[in-house]
Design an enzyme around this catalytic site. Structure first.
Site, PDB file in Angstrom:
ATOM      1  N   SER A  12       0.814  -1.221   0.000  1.00 44.33           N
ATOM      2  CA  SER A  12       0.000   0.000   0.000  1.00 44.33           C
ATOM      3  C   SER A  12       0.846   1.269   0.000  1.00 44.33           C
ATOM      4  CB  SER A  12      -0.954   0.007   1.203  1.00 44.33           C
ATOM      5  OG  SER A  12      -0.243  -0.226   2.407  1.00 44.33           O
TER       6      SER A  12
ATOM      7  N   ASP B 268      -1.573   6.276  12.261  1.00 45.50           N
ATOM      8  CA  ASP B 268      -0.878   5.540  11.201  1.00 45.50           C
ATOM      9  C   ASP B 268       0.400   6.310  10.858  1.00 45.50           C
ATOM     10  OD1 ASP B 268       0.079   4.406   8.869  1.00 45.50           O
ATOM     11  OD2 ASP B 268      -1.845   4.415   7.809  1.00 45.50           O
TER      12      ASP B 268
ATOM     13  N   HIS C  71       1.863   5.096   6.437  1.00 44.18           N
ATOM     14  CA  HIS C  71       1.423   5.664   5.158  1.00 44.18           C
ATOM     15  C   HIS C  71       1.588   7.184   5.153  1.00 44.18           C
ATOM     16  CE1 HIS C  71      -0.717   1.749   5.446  1.00 44.18           C
ATOM     17  NE2 HIS C  71      -0.339   1.679   4.189  1.00 44.18           N
TER      18      HIS C  71
END
Length: 414
Positions: free
Chosen positions: A145, A385, A388
């Protein structure tokens, strides 16, 4: 002695001949001008498709960086004039995981930093020039990702110069495909978090907690990579969940627990073998992105604290290397690339990204496909997070560096 009547006839034909010569000359000039890309006709009506297809890409010396310059060593410069290169609103292809402003992040400072190498300048990103270089070609990003974020970044960096109706976006799991129709060019993404095959290869329904990797299996993925003009690989964070990982090597029934570094080396030897047997170095170019750093523990850059990347608004100043970036894995990649019989360009974006503790999605992203709730956002220690990246953001710089290398490798056809 010429007869008088013959003189009169020659005199009468002379104006006709002169007019004919003028007509032919004017027509020739018109046609020659029509062949030129600077023609006023083309400027007014636009170029015919057949001429568009023939225009060569010309990369000038100012488009290239000096061979002696290490573009990965430098510093982040505040630049709120020319950055960001696009906005969330201008790019309809961003997923919710990366749209931090739309998801409620109160500051946007992370969008306004430009990477400045110490010994040279990166060429200014030119989407039209990139599309020309990619004319009739495929550019594919392969990985997890984080790599999907880089794919979305590249799409956003080019899509605004393509007219509506001349571009398309398709989701064909495990792939996403953006097409620039007039250029017959595509920018693609392929989900393969371990590069080799695993039980996590479904694009949306992949397991996180129970990971099983087939360290010597890559053929299924390789079929989709065959013949792609520019391949950009990345694989790291999925390997680092625990110090060990369940995997097979040889027999599919012989599942063993491997040390992650051992498993990583075996997997990338499989990848290297695939490259050597499948890549045509005359027509294909391969890049490998180094690991994208995490910023999970604030005590690493702020001694005495016990937080993470949440609420960070500025890059780290001075030298810094986080414990989330494995030097052992970096050494494995470099060793394998050195042993390869074909050229793979290693884009070492780790150090420059290490400084950017401010640019992660933090609590302004998704978890399991859903935006965080208000309650979850109030608990950043457990829900932020720090893997990312927000977009626009750091992955745009990775793509500027990739673009610079594509310019560097382009050969002008004279």
């Amino acid at each position: 002695m010429t007869q008088p009547w013959l003189d009169r006839r020659i005199q009468s034909l002379f104006p006709v001949a002169l007019v004919s010569v003028l007509i032919v000359g004017t027509t020739r000039l018109f046609l020659d001008n029509l062949k030129s890309y600077d023609s006023k006709i083309f400027q007014f009506y636009g170029e015919p498709e057949r001429y568009k297809q023939r225009r060569p890409v010309f990369v000038s010396p100012k488009d290239r960086f000096e061979e002696s310059c290490n573009v990965f060593e430098g510093k982040w410069i505040w630049d709120n004039v020319t950055y960001p290169l696009y906005s969330e609103e201008s790019c309809p292809y961003l997923v919710k995981q990366t749209t931090c402003q739309r998801n409620g992040r109160p500051d946007s400072f992370y969008q306004n930093w430009r990477w400045q190498p110490d010994g040279c300048k990166l060429p200014r990103f030119d989407p039209l020039k990139l599309l020309d270089i990619l004319r009739g070609k495929r550019l594919m990003f392969i990985g997890d990702s984080v790599q999907r974020g880089q794919f979305e970044s590249m799409v956003c960096m080019v899509q605004s110069v393509i007219p509506e109706g001349k571009k398309s976006f398709h989701r064909i799991p495990p792939m996403k495909i953006f097409k620039a129709e007039e250029y017959n060019a595509s920018i693609e993404y392929y989900w393969a978090p371990f590069i080799v095959e695993s039980i996590s290869d479904h694009a949306t329904n992949h397991t996180v907690l129970k990971r099983l990797v087939d360290l010597d299996s890559i053929a299924k993925h390789g079929k989709s990579w065959q013949g792609v003009d520019v391949l950009v690989f990345e694989s790291y964070v999925w390997w680092m969940y625990k110090p060990t990982i369940n995997a097979t090597y040889g027999s599919a029934d012989d599942i063993k627990e491997y040390n992650v570094t051992t498993a990583y080396r075996l997997a990338f030897e499989t990848w290297a073998n695939w490259l050597e047997s499948s890549i045509n170095p005359l027509t294909q170019k391969v890049y490998f992105m180094s690991m994208s750093p995490t910023h999970l523990w604030s005590w690493e850059w702020k001694p005495g604290s016990n937080e993470n990347c949440f609420n960070e608004s500025y890059p780290i100043q001075g030298s810094y290397w986080g414990t989330g970036s494995s030097l052992t894995i970096m050494k494995i990649v470099q060793d394998i690339l050195q042993e390869l019989k074909i050229d793979v360009t290693f884009l070492n974006i780790t150090q420059l990204s290490e400084y950017r503790k401010d640019a992660h999605t933090s609590v302004y992203g998704e978890r399991k496909g859903k935006l965080l709730t208000k309650k979850q956002r109030s608990d950043p220690k457990n829900f932020a997070d720090c893997i990312h990246w927000c977009l626009p953001g750091v992955p745009d710089t990775w793509n500027e560096i990739l673009y610079a290398h594509l310019l560097q490798n382009h050969r002008n056809l004279l």
